[in-house]
Enzyme design. Structure first.
Site, PDB file in Angstrom:
ATOM      1  CB  SER A   1       1.548  -2.563  11.064  1.00  0.00           C
ATOM      2  OG  SER A   1       2.020  -3.173   9.880  1.00  0.00           O
TER       3      SER A   1
ATOM      4  CG  ASP B   1       7.236   9.983  15.823  1.00  0.00           C
ATOM      5  OD1 ASP B   1       6.442  10.141  14.884  1.00  0.00           O
ATOM      6  OD2 ASP B   1       7.146   9.057  16.651  1.00  0.00           O
TER       7      ASP B   1
ATOM      8  NE  ARG C   1       0.697   7.315  14.806  1.00  0.00           N
ATOM      9  CZ  ARG C   1       0.747   8.579  15.206  1.00  0.00           C
ATOM     10  NH1 ARG C   1       0.146   8.955  16.325  1.00  0.00           N
ATOM     11  NH2 ARG C   1       1.405   9.485  14.497  1.00  0.00           N
TER      12      ARG C   1
ATOM     13  CG  HIS D   1       4.596   6.200  16.141  1.00  0.00           C
ATOM     14  ND1 HIS D   1       5.091   7.396  15.654  1.00  0.00           N
ATOM     15  CD2 HIS D   1       3.778   5.717  15.161  1.00  0.00           C
ATOM     16  CE1 HIS D   1       4.599   7.608  14.446  1.00  0.00           C
ATOM     17  NE2 HIS D   1       3.795   6.614  14.131  1.00  0.00           N
TER      18      HIS D   1
ATOM     19  N   GLY E   1       0.833  -1.204   0.000  1.00  0.00           N
ATOM     20  CA  GLY E   1       0.000   0.000   0.000  1.00  0.00           C
ATOM     21  C   GLY E   1       0.866   1.252   0.000  1.00  0.00           C
TER      22      GLY E   1
ATOM     23  NE  ARG F   1       5.239  13.007  10.297  1.00  0.00           N
ATOM     24  CZ  ARG F   1       4.413  11.965  10.375  1.00  0.00           C
ATOM     25  NH1 ARG F   1       4.079  11.483  11.568  1.00  0.00           N
ATOM     26  NH2 ARG F   1       3.926  11.411   9.289  1.00  0.00           N
TER      27      ARG F   1
ATOM     28  CB  VAL G   1       3.607   2.877   4.546  1.00  0.00           C
ATOM     29  CG1 VAL G   1       4.954   2.826   5.241  1.00  0.00           C
ATOM     30  CG2 VAL G   1       2.755   3.993   5.126  1.00  0.00           C
ATOM     31  N   GLY G   2       4.202   0.809   2.230  1.00  0.00           N
ATOM     32  CA  GLY G   2       5.051  -0.277   1.728  1.00  0.00           C
ATOM     33  C   GLY G   2       5.654   0.053   0.376  1.00  0.00           C
TER      34      GLY G   2
HETATM   35  N1  LIG Z   1       5.022   3.530  12.287  1.00  0.00           N
HETATM   36  C1  LIG Z   1       4.837   4.584  11.514  1.00  0.00           C
HETATM   37  O1  LIG Z   1       5.569   5.582  11.613  1.00  0.00           O
HETATM   38  C2  LIG Z   1       3.759   4.567  10.461  1.00  0.00           C
HETATM   39  C3  LIG Z   1       3.709   5.560   9.473  1.00  0.00           C
HETATM   40  C4  LIG Z   1       2.694   5.495   8.511  1.00  0.00           C
HETATM   41  C5  LIG Z   1       1.766   4.450   8.526  1.00  0.00           C
HETATM   42  N2  LIG Z   1       1.860   3.514   9.485  1.00  0.00           N
HETATM   43  C6  LIG Z   1       0.949   2.369   9.514  1.00  0.00           C
HETATM   44  O2  LIG Z   1       1.314   1.497   8.452  1.00  0.00           O
HETATM   45  C7  LIG Z   1       0.184   0.716   8.064  1.00  0.00           C
HETATM   46  C8  LIG Z   1       0.000   0.784   6.546  1.00  0.00           C
HETATM   47  O3  LIG Z   1      -0.367   2.071   6.146  1.00  0.00           O
HETATM   48  P1  LIG Z   1      -0.651   2.387   4.603  1.00  0.00           P
HETATM   49  O4  LIG Z   1      -0.956   3.819   4.503  1.00  0.00           O
HETATM   50  O5  LIG Z   1       0.406   1.807   3.756  1.00  0.00           O
HETATM   51  O6  LIG Z   1      -2.006   1.542   4.374  1.00  0.00           O
HETATM   52  P2  LIG Z   1      -2.546   0.960   2.987  1.00  0.00           P
HETATM   53  O7  LIG Z   1      -3.964   0.588   3.217  1.00  0.00           O
HETATM   54  O8  LIG Z   1      -2.216   1.884   1.882  1.00  0.00           O
HETATM   55  O9  LIG Z   1      -1.683  -0.371   2.772  1.00  0.00           O
HETATM   56  C9  LIG Z   1      -1.765  -1.476   3.616  1.00  0.00           C
HETATM   57  C10 LIG Z   1      -1.616  -2.712   2.758  1.00  0.00           C
HETATM   58  O10 LIG Z   1      -1.568  -3.866   3.593  1.00  0.00           O
HETATM   59  C11 LIG Z   1      -2.147  -4.923   2.859  1.00  0.00           C
HETATM   60  N3  LIG Z   1      -2.483  -6.051   3.720  1.00  0.00           N
HETATM   61  C12 LIG Z   1      -3.500  -6.167   4.596  1.00  0.00           C
HETATM   62  N4  LIG Z   1      -3.463  -7.377   5.185  1.00  0.00           N
HETATM   63  C13 LIG Z   1      -2.401  -8.036   4.687  1.00  0.00           C
HETATM   64  C14 LIG Z   1      -1.829  -9.311   4.921  1.00  0.00           C
HETATM   65  N5  LIG Z   1      -2.368 -10.174   5.793  1.00  0.00           N
HETATM   66  N6  LIG Z   1      -0.740  -9.651   4.229  1.00  0.00           N
HETATM   67  C15 LIG Z   1      -0.183  -8.811   3.340  1.00  0.00           C
HETATM   68  N7  LIG Z   1      -0.669  -7.574   3.080  1.00  0.00           N
HETATM   69  C16 LIG Z   1      -1.765  -7.193   3.747  1.00  0.00           C
HETATM   70  C17 LIG Z   1      -3.349  -4.282   2.207  1.00  0.00           C
HETATM   71  O11 LIG Z   1      -3.852  -5.055   1.123  1.00  0.00           O
HETATM   72  C18 LIG Z   1      -2.789  -2.936   1.784  1.00  0.00           C
HETATM   73  O12 LIG Z   1      -2.317  -2.956   0.448  1.00  0.00           O
HETATM   74  C19 LIG Z   1      -0.984   1.275   8.870  1.00  0.00           C
HETATM   75  O13 LIG Z   1      -1.228   0.477  10.002  1.00  0.00           O
HETATM   76  C20 LIG Z   1      -0.497   2.650   9.290  1.00  0.00           C
HETATM   77  O14 LIG Z   1      -1.141   3.135  10.437  1.00  0.00           O
HETATM   78  C21 LIG Z   1       2.820   3.553  10.469  1.00  0.00           C
HETATM   79  O1  LIG Z   2      -0.502   8.999  11.750  1.00  0.00           O
HETATM   80  C1  LIG Z   2      -0.651   7.813  11.452  1.00  0.00           C
HETATM   81  O2  LIG Z   2      -1.655   7.177  11.768  1.00  0.00           O
HETATM   82  C2  LIG Z   2       0.369   7.129  10.599  1.00  0.00           C
HETATM   83  C3  LIG Z   2       1.757   7.206  11.147  1.00  0.00           C
HETATM   84  O3  LIG Z   2       1.846   6.657  12.424  1.00  0.00           O
HETATM   85  C4  LIG Z   2       2.327   8.594  11.088  1.00  0.00           C
HETATM   86  O4  LIG Z   2       2.800   9.084  12.119  1.00  0.00           O
HETATM   87  O5  LIG Z   2       2.331   9.186   9.989  1.00  0.00           O
END
Ligand SMILES: NC(=O)c1ccc[n+]([C@@H]2O[C@H](COP(=O)([O-])OP(=O)(O)OC[C@H]3O[C@@H](n4cnc5c(N)ncnc54)[C@H](O)[C@@H]3O)[C@@H](O)[C@H]2O)c1
Ligand SMILES: O=C(O)C[C@H](O)C(=O)O
Length: 308
Positions: free
Chosen positions: A119, A148, A88, A175, A9, A151, A11-12
């Protein structure tokens, strides 16, 4: 050398893109559960190779973990992101099952990998990955503090009207919107304390804007951010694969450091080829220690929701 990113998605795909652009691996495997999605993202990224001058091959797969076998680093981004108005922590119900299953599948095929967990809620998901993988603690790293801190440096540079690269600053703690601790006292501009230039009120404003950085972007975008999260994830991968021994804030399993046990929460660590190698003691003052304790208590409460 292979790096795997689970979740293709926002982030990935961004992590994979930065890894390819920086040629951090010969091969980057993108895995998603949505049929054809990772394959499509991989093809699109591979078509950037001649435009951006990289020679990293991106491989996409729908759920075939055999393609991830032998990865040096695996990055977990699978799970739902928050929508405006959510925290979150509200994501835990859905993401816990996803992160647990993904961790178990990854470890079967790459038992020597270093896990980077992105995640959300990230500190609890890191703790879950650490417990369910059974990996040595140094090989599980939660990515949140690196984002963080970037930012924080951006907000400080904005207030100082300067180049963000001349500003140093670290955010520790959970976080979360209320659990992050931007270490204002220790932040510097060209080696001098930022308090030489900014008033206490301004620094308070900077700290608050940093803490709600993710929520602010979620409000603007309708989903959470990905460019800086992707860059921060790739920065952690880079520190590992290039053995940079870099100081980064990351959520790691503590056994007494910073007064905490049996928890993953953000602290300054050195990251290199073996994962996180050492926790650095920043010698917090009493006020910072109290904030860190409260932050860890909130993370611990969230961990209590896990069935381990
Ligand atoms: N730690 C951080 O600093 C940080 C920053 C940004 C986002 N995030 C988190 O990262 C996660 C992803 O965010 P995103 O914006 O990319 O979301 P997104 O919906 O764009 O992408 C998530 C992807 O995960 C896939 N997925 C779901 N279940 C799955 C599984 N069992 N196996 C494989 N793939 C699977 C989905 O199909 C989707 O493509 C969220 O939980 C978000 O809160 C964390
Ligand atoms: O804010 C969020 O939910 C996604 C991520 O943890 C971020 O800090 O961008």
């Amino acid at each position: 050398m292979k790096v795997t990113v689970v979740g293709a998605g926002n982030v990935g795909a961004s992590v994979a893109e930065y890894c390819a652009m920086k040629e951090l691996a010969d091969e980057v495997v993108l895995l998603d559960i949505k049929e054809g999605f990772a394959e499509g993202k991989a093809m699109d990224l591979n078509q950037c190779a001649t435009l951006n001058g990289f020679n990293t091959k991106v491989v996409g797969t729908t759920g075939d973990y055999s393609k991830t076998a032998g990865s040096k680093v695996v990055v977990i981004t699978s799970g739902i992101p928050r929508k405006p108005g959510m925290t979150r922590e509200e994501l835990i119900g859905t993401n816990v099952g996803i992160v647990k299953t993904v961790t178990e599948n990854l470890i079967k095929h790459s038992p020597d990998a270093i896990l980077v967990v992105i995640s959300n809620p990230m500190d609890t998901m890191t703790y879950l990955s650490a417990k369910s993988s059974g990996l040595p603690k140094n090989r599980v790293i939660g990515m949140g503090g690196t984002l963080d801190s970037s930012r924080f440096r951006y907000r400080l540079a904005e207030a100082l009207d300067c180049n963000p690269n001349d500003v140093q600053g670290v955010v520790i703690g959970g976080h979360g919107d209320t659990t992050m601790i931007p270490l204002t006292r220790l932040a510097t501009y060209n080696s001098t304390p930022v308090s030489n230039y900014l008033s206490e009120e301004k620094l308070e404003e900077v700290a608050k804007a940093t803490m709600v950085g993710g929520a602010t972007l979620t409000g603007l975008l309708g989903t959470s951010a990905w460019y800086a999260p992707g860059a921060a994830g790739a920065a952690v991968v880079e520190a590992i694969v290039r053995d940079q021994k870099k100081l980064m804030s990351a959520s790691v399993y503590l056994e007494g450091e910073y007064g905490q046990e049996d928890i993953c929460v953000g602290v300054p660590v050195i990251i290199g080829k073996d994962g996180w190698e050492e926790v650095i003691d920043f010698k917090l003052n009493d006020e910072e220690k109290a904030k860190f304790e409260a932050s860890a208590a909130a993370v611990r409460k969230m961990n209590d929701a896990l069935e381990l």
